[in-house]
Structures are given as structure tokens and as C-alpha cells.
Design a protein around this motif. Structure first.
Motif, PDB file in Angstrom:
ATOM      1  N   MET A  50       0.801  -1.222   0.000  1.00 40.94           N
ATOM      2  CA  MET A  50       0.000   0.000   0.000  1.00 40.94           C
ATOM      3  C   MET A  50       0.841   1.282   0.000  1.00 40.94           C
ATOM      4  SD  MET A  50      -3.245  -1.002   2.411  1.00 40.94           S
ATOM      5  CE  MET A  50      -2.326  -1.563   3.830  1.00 40.94           C
ATOM      6  N   PHE A  51       2.169   1.162   0.073  1.00 40.47           N
ATOM      7  CA  PHE A  51       3.031   2.349   0.068  1.00 40.47           C
ATOM      8  C   PHE A  51       2.731   3.251  -1.121  1.00 40.47           C
ATOM      9  CE2 PHE A  51       7.312   1.079   2.225  1.00 40.47           C
ATOM     10  CZ  PHE A  51       6.754   1.280   3.466  1.00 40.47           C
ATOM     11  N   GLU A  52       2.794   4.534  -0.895  1.00 44.46           N
ATOM     12  CA  GLU A  52       2.808   5.501  -1.985  1.00 44.46           C
ATOM     13  C   GLU A  52       4.178   6.161  -1.925  1.00 44.46           C
ATOM     14  OE1 GLU A  52      -0.421   8.067  -2.895  1.00 44.46           O
ATOM     15  OE2 GLU A  52      -1.828   6.839  -1.760  1.00 44.46           O
ATOM     16  N   ARG A  53       4.884   6.146  -3.053  1.00 44.90           N
ATOM     17  CA  ARG A  53       6.253   6.623  -3.061  1.00 44.90           C
ATOM     18  C   ARG A  53       6.414   7.857  -3.947  1.00 44.90           C
ATOM     19  NH1 ARG A  53       5.801   1.280  -3.414  1.00 44.90           N
ATOM     20  NH2 ARG A  53       6.965  -0.035  -2.018  1.00 44.90           N
ATOM     21  N   PRO A  54       7.052   8.893  -3.432  1.00 48.54           N
ATOM     22  CA  PRO A  54       7.404  10.012  -4.303  1.00 48.54           C
ATOM     23  C   PRO A  54       8.687   9.647  -5.069  1.00 48.54           C
ATOM     24  CG  PRO A  54       8.136  10.456  -2.087  1.00 48.54           C
ATOM     25  CD  PRO A  54       7.400   9.132  -2.051  1.00 48.54           C
ATOM     26  N   VAL A  55       9.023  10.422  -6.054  1.00 44.98           N
ATOM     27  CA  VAL A  55      10.262  10.207  -6.798  1.00 44.98           C
ATOM     28  C   VAL A  55      11.238  11.295  -6.385  1.00 44.98           C
ATOM     29  CG1 VAL A  55      11.318  10.137  -9.085  1.00 44.98           C
ATOM     30  CG2 VAL A  55       9.034   9.168  -8.729  1.00 44.98           C
ATOM     31  N   LYS A  56      12.427  10.890  -5.961  1.00 44.34           N
ATOM     32  CA  LYS A  56      13.446  11.846  -5.541  1.00 44.34           C
ATOM     33  C   LYS A  56      14.595  11.795  -6.532  1.00 44.34           C
ATOM     34  CE  LYS A  56      16.295  13.124  -1.586  1.00 44.34           C
ATOM     35  NZ  LYS A  56      16.661  12.801  -0.205  1.00 44.34           N
ATOM     36  N   THR A  57      14.961  12.949  -7.061  1.00 40.64           N
ATOM     37  CA  THR A  57      16.087  13.050  -7.994  1.00 40.64           C
ATOM     38  C   THR A  57      16.952  14.215  -7.565  1.00 40.64           C
ATOM     39  OG1 THR A  57      15.039  14.614  -9.519  1.00 40.64           O
ATOM     40  CG2 THR A  57      14.564  12.258  -9.872  1.00 40.64           C
ATOM     41  N   ALA A  58      18.013  14.484  -8.318  1.00 47.27           N
ATOM     42  CA  ALA A  58      18.865  15.636  -8.034  1.00 47.27           C
ATOM     43  C   ALA A  58      18.087  16.938  -8.181  1.00 47.27           C
ATOM     44  CB  ALA A  58      20.068  15.639  -8.968  1.00 47.27           C
ATOM     45  N   ALA A  59      16.995  16.901  -8.967  1.00 50.73           N
ATOM     46  CA  ALA A  59      16.171  18.093  -9.180  1.00 50.73           C
ATOM     47  C   ALA A  59      15.178  18.323  -8.045  1.00 50.73           C
ATOM     48  CB  ALA A  59      15.425  17.969 -10.511  1.00 50.73           C
ATOM     49  N   GLY A  60      15.067  17.363  -7.136  1.00 47.19           N
ATOM     50  CA  GLY A  60      14.151  17.529  -6.013  1.00 47.19           C
ATOM     51  C   GLY A  60      13.188  16.365  -5.867  1.00 47.19           C
ATOM     52  N   MET A  61      12.191  16.558  -5.001  1.00 48.70           N
ATOM     53  CA  MET A  61      11.204  15.523  -4.687  1.00 48.70           C
ATOM     54  C   MET A  61       9.904  15.828  -5.435  1.00 48.70           C
ATOM     55  SD  MET A  61      10.833  12.851  -2.496  1.00 48.70           S
ATOM     56  CE  MET A  61      11.675  13.131  -0.963  1.00 48.70           C
ATOM     57  N   SER A  62       9.315  14.797  -6.036  1.00 44.01           N
ATOM     58  CA  SER A  62       8.058  14.975  -6.760  1.00 44.01           C
ATOM     59  C   SER A  62       6.909  15.183  -5.783  1.00 44.01           C
ATOM     60  CB  SER A  62       7.772  13.759  -7.635  1.00 44.01           C
ATOM     61  OG  SER A  62       7.472  12.640  -6.814  1.00 44.01           O
ATOM     62  N   HIS A  63       5.885  15.879  -6.243  1.00 44.07           N
ATOM     63  CA  HIS A  63       4.672  16.048  -5.437  1.00 44.07           C
ATOM     64  C   HIS A  63       3.732  14.881  -5.682  1.00 44.07           C
ATOM     65  CE1 HIS A  63       5.827  19.985  -4.071  1.00 44.07           C
ATOM     66  NE2 HIS A  63       6.128  20.309  -5.322  1.00 44.07           N
ATOM     67  N   ARG A  64       3.849  14.264  -6.853  1.00 49.72           N
ATOM     68  CA  ARG A  64       3.043  13.094  -7.187  1.00 49.72           C
ATOM     69  C   ARG A  64       3.728  11.845  -6.634  1.00 49.72           C
ATOM     70  NH1 ARG A  64       2.556  12.950 -13.267  1.00 49.72           N
ATOM     71  NH2 ARG A  64       1.521  11.005 -12.763  1.00 49.72           N
ATOM     72  N   THR A  65       2.956  10.802  -6.456  1.00 52.82           N
ATOM     73  CA  THR A  65       3.509   9.539  -5.956  1.00 52.82           C
ATOM     74  C   THR A  65       3.127   8.414  -6.905  1.00 52.82           C
ATOM     75  OG1 THR A  65       1.535   9.104  -4.633  1.00 52.82           O
ATOM     76  CG2 THR A  65       3.346  10.268  -3.535  1.00 52.82           C
TER      77      THR A  65
END
Length: 133
Positions: A19-34
Motif C-alpha cells: 500500500m506504500f505511496e512513493r514520491p520520486v526523488k532526484t537531483a532536481a528535487g522531490m516529486s509532489h506526485r507519488t
């Protein structure tokens, strides 16, 4: 039970991961969507990114594997020049990669020493394969 852990705990963890919802983290920052598993998706097996307990679980797994390899293999005994410190080792490991060390007694040939190294390296490979089933 898995290594003494109650079945209900294992099921609870598996359901939580599903059931986890995961954001995406990159060098550009963290996504608001999961992103998350949805009905019809191919289920992810094994350990997946964004789980907070991956390091702890791999530490436990690798400790078991390293201890088992140490019990099953001959390894080498290293003695410092002053003979005040002794280290018995079967290899140097990092994550799932291990350089195996094996010794041969003085009465053995170089070929027998090479066979010992090959057996110990194969043993490590087999342990890793079993751990990732």
C-alpha cells in the motif's frame, strides 16, 4: 514464522509495502506526485526502493550469510609480525560481493590451494543465490 518472527508481522509488513505511496526523488528535487501498486500491476517482489527498512534487512541478511560462509569455509589465518594479533577470515565483502580467501596447508599443492579458493567462492555464490530466491 521467519527467523522467529510471527507470521502476522510478516503479513502486516507485506501489506504495508503493497500500500506504500512513493514520491520520486532526484537531483532536481522531490516529486509532489507519488506512485504505488494498483490492481492489475505486476507485483514487485523482494525488497524495493523507498522502504525505510531496506538497510536493516540487508544488514541482517548479509550478517547471516557472512557468518554461515565463515562456518562452512576454511579461509585464512593472518598473524601480524609480532604474533600479537591473529585474524581468521574467509574474505572481504561489500554488499553482496565478496573476495574469497582460502589457504592451503604446507603439505598441499598449489592446485589444491586453487581448488580451495574455487570451492569457497562457489559457496559464497550459492549462498547469495539462495538468499535472493
Amino acid at each position: 514464522m521467519k527467523n522467529g518472527l510471527a507470521d502476522t508481522v510478516c503479513r502486516c509488513r507485506a501489506e504495508t509495502v503493497e500500500m506504500f505511496e512513493r514520491p520520486v526523488k532526484t537531483a532536481a528535487g522531490m516529486s509532489h506526485r507519488t506512485y504505488k501498486y494498483e490492481d492489475g500491476d505486476v507485483k514487485m517482489v523482494g525488497e524495493v526502493q523507498a522502504k525505510p527498512d531496506n538497510m536493516q534487512l540487508w544488514t541482517i541478511t548479509s550478517s547471516y550469510l557472512l557468518n554461515l560462509h565463515n562456518r562452512l569455509c576454511q579461509g585464512v589465518t593472518l598473524v601480524d609480525p609480532t604474533k600479537s594479533m591473529v585474524s581468521r577470515r574467509t574474505g572481504d565483502a561489500y554488499v553482496d560481493y565478496k573476495d574469497s580467501l582460502a589457504s592451503a596447508s604446507i603439505t598441499e599443492t598449489a592446485e589444491e590451494g586453487a581448488e580451495n579458493i574455487e570451492k569457497e567462492a562457489q559457496m559464497w555464490s550459492s549462498l547469495i543465490s539462495l538468499a535472493t530466491l
